[in-house]
Design an enzyme around this catalytic site. Structure first.
Site, mmCIF file in Angstrom:
data_model
loop_
_atom_site.group_PDB
_atom_site.id
_atom_site.type_symbol
_atom_site.label_atom_id
_atom_site.label_comp_id
_atom_site.label_asym_id
_atom_site.label_seq_id
_atom_site.Cartn_x
_atom_site.Cartn_y
_atom_site.Cartn_z
ATOM 1 N N ASP A 55 -5.247 -5.178 6.542
ATOM 2 C CA ASP A 55 -6.495 -4.750 5.925
ATOM 3 C C ASP A 55 -7.439 -5.937 5.765
ATOM 4 O OD1 ASP A 55 -8.385 -3.177 4.718
ATOM 5 O OD2 ASP A 55 -7.299 -2.940 2.833
ATOM 6 N N ASP A 74 -2.096 -17.218 6.227
ATOM 7 C CA ASP A 74 -3.188 -18.074 5.777
ATOM 8 C C ASP A 74 -3.619 -19.026 6.882
ATOM 9 O OD1 ASP A 74 -0.579 -18.958 5.317
ATOM 10 O OD2 ASP A 74 -1.134 -20.297 3.699
ATOM 11 N N LYS A 99 4.121 -13.868 6.156
ATOM 12 C CA LYS A 99 4.266 -14.934 5.157
ATOM 13 C C LYS A 99 5.761 -15.141 4.911
ATOM 14 C CE LYS A 99 2.254 -17.839 2.250
ATOM 15 N NZ LYS A 99 1.461 -19.006 2.726
ATOM 16 N N TYR A 144 0.810 -1.212 0.000
ATOM 17 C CA TYR A 144 0.000 0.000 0.000
ATOM 18 C C TYR A 144 0.848 1.270 0.000
ATOM 19 C CZ TYR A 144 -4.345 -2.573 1.014
ATOM 20 O OH TYR A 144 -5.443 -3.397 0.960
#
Length: 363
Positions: free
Chosen positions: A248, A224, A191, A125
């Protein structure tokens, strides 16, 4: 003198939500000196297509605190985002999105009490993008290929920076926020198993900061896996610290656990300013209909009261909101058993009910 606060009504349903929130905040008996500043789609034509005029930013820099209604972001082109611009210009690096269950809300879950802490200035972002077919995208693709990578032809490219400094300050903020609010555990979300040089850095800094804050429990989760576990057993989590994009997405997932975005407040903290706003968007198709749930913005106002040191007033406001939700009478359509329930009330009626319960403090 009251607390000087920049008040940004926003656009779409923003002005209705802002007015309802202003009323319940004033009903607590706390004094405010509102500096009302217009921003959003309604003023773009006056400022050369800019929905966030410079004088609005100047007001927030002066007061140090803002309460902001939702503002529409154009999809696919035009001005990038008022929210992103606010965060970058004012360096509002720490976004806090509490997700808390209230009795009476339609949800498959009970007793959820999570705090999402999202780094809000870096990651994908940050706005470092190169359009497909542009000279810069072609140049970058050529450079990447000359260093052993490969970019498919006709690609748009976004760059994901995660810095040591940005990661350290969001974890220091997250641990401090957890401690000040009586929380027990901080979870770093990443991640790093795939993105070893960006998310890997984020995780490494998280572990360093955790060692400096050993009074709080610390763990990490791959994003995840975290999403699956939040759906299965959200009670295992407390404070989650995430990079911008994951924050987000996960904050919306967590809002789904507690009944939706209509109950999801937000706060953006920087070194010199704080901006409070609901998590949801402006819903322009409902503008002027006195229909949209104002509770997310009211709860954002409650967070603002806590930031201003008005803890007792914040407790009373949250208690009044919780009581109205529990009774289930003076609530909007999205909080009724069915969305076409004829007993649903409007935005201003919700404010009336909460004002009636909040009770001004006794001097």
């Amino acid at each position: 003198m009251g607390h000087e606060v920049t008040l940004i009504p926003g656009d779409g349903t923003g002005p209705e939500l802002t007015e309802a929130t202003r009323r319940v905040l004033e009903a607590t008996g706390v004094a405010f000196d509102w500096d009302v500043q217009e921003a959003g789609a309604d003023v773009m034509d006056q400022y050369g297509g800019n929905p966030l005029p410079e004088h609005v930013l100047d007001s927030i820099k002066r007061t140090g605190v803002a309460l902001k209604g939702p503002i529409t972001t154009p999809v696919g082109g035009g001005f990038r985002s008022v929210n992103v611009t606010l965060r970058r210009t004012l360096d509002l690096f720490g976004q806090v999105r509490p997700c808390k269950s209230y009795e009476g809300v339609r949800s498959r879950y009970e007793h959820v009490d999570l705090i999402i802490v999202r780094e809000a200035t870096e990651d994908l972002y940050a706005g470092i993008e190169y359009e497909e077919g542009s000279a810069h995208a072609e140049e970058l693709s050529t450079w990447i290929e000359s260093h052993g990578g490969r970019v498919p032809e006709r690609s748009g490219i976004s760059i994901k920076p995660l810095s040591v400094e940005g990661s350290r300050r969001i974890f220091e903020f997250g641990f401090d926020y957890a401690r000040r609010n009586g929380r027990r555990k901080v979870t770093a979300v990443h991640k790093a198993n795939i993105m070893k040089f960006s998310d890997g850095l984020f995780l490494r800094i998280a572990r360093e900061v955790a060692e400096e804050n050993s009074d709080l429990e610390f763990e990490d989760r791959i994003v995840d896996n975290l999403c699956m576990q939040l759906v299965q057993r959200p009670e295992e989590y407390d404070v989650l610290v995430l990079p911008n994009l994951y924050g987000d997405i996960v904050s919306d997932l967590a809002a789904g656990l507690i009944g939706g975005l209509g109950l999801a407040p937000g706060a953006n903290f920087g070194t010199h300013a704080a901006v409070f706003e609901p998590t949801h968007g402006s819903a322009p198709k409902y503008a002027g209909q006195n229909r949209v749930n104002p509770m997310a913005m009211m709860l954002s106002g409650m967070l603002m009261l806590r930031h201003l040191g008005e803890e007792e007033a914040a407790d009373r406001l949250e208690g009044a909101i919780a009581e109205v939700i529990r009774e289930g009478e003076s609530v909007t359509y999205d909080m009724k058993p069915t969305r076409d329930d004829p007993t649903a009330v409007g935005t201003s009626d919700v404010a009336d009910a909460i004002v009636g319960k909040v009770g001004a403090r006794v001097a």
